[in-house]
Write a protein that holds these residues in place. Structure first.
Motif: not given
Length: 157
Positions: A85-93, A96-102, A105-110
């Motif tokens: 579930k946590a992985f899906k929060v970061f895997d915006l698109n 199946g991978y978390i990119s630098c941009e993702e 984006s999540v860290l900025s939203k937080l």
């Protein structure tokens, strides 16, 4: 018990939530944050849980610590379910991978990423990117999440 998020980060999150700078975070503002990070609850459930229409910083810290305690208790039951579930929060698109941009984006939203923080998401990913493909797969994310916060970049956030 040590908190997964540092006091400085919690204070930054509180200030970001306190849009009108009155020293209080309303349950609506808190509900909006929880929704943005993928914690689904109704406003009514949250208001009942909080017990008041708004929280000052101390109440916010108590609320957070209570949520951490609940989460730790739940992890004993369903630790394997929380990480995906946590992985899906970061895997915006959803690829199946978390990119630098993702990650950025999540860290900025937080409210955990500011331009002047010196935090480089590429460095964060590189630290746990075992196959050096520039993104984190689930196993690499799992490895990153198993490292205590004091051992890696969270103090720089």
């Amino acid at each position: 018990m040590s908190s997964p998020i540092s006091t400085d980060d919690l204070q930054r999150i509180f200030k970001n939530l306190d849009k009108d700078n009155n020293g209080l975070v309303s349950t609506q503002e808190l509900h909006h944050l929880l929704d943005k990070i993928g914690i689904r609850t109704t406003l009514e459930e949250l208001e009942k849980l909080v017990g008041r229409p708004s929280l000052d910083y101390v109440d916010f810290l108590f609320f957070y610590e209570a949520m951490v305690k609940v989460k730790i208790a739940e992890q004993a039951d369903d630790d394997d379910d929380d990480l995906p579930k946590a992985f899906k929060v970061f895997d915006l698109n959803g690829d199946g991978y978390i990119s630098c941009e993702e990650l950025q984006s999540v860290l900025s939203k937080l409210g955990l990423l500011e331009k002047r923080s010196g935090l480089d998401c590429k460095d964060m990913i590189h630290e746990f990117d075992n196959n050096l493909d520039g993104v984190l797969d689930f196993q690499e994310f799992k490895n990153m999440m198993s490292v205590p916060p004091s051992s890696h970049h969270s103090e720089e956030i």
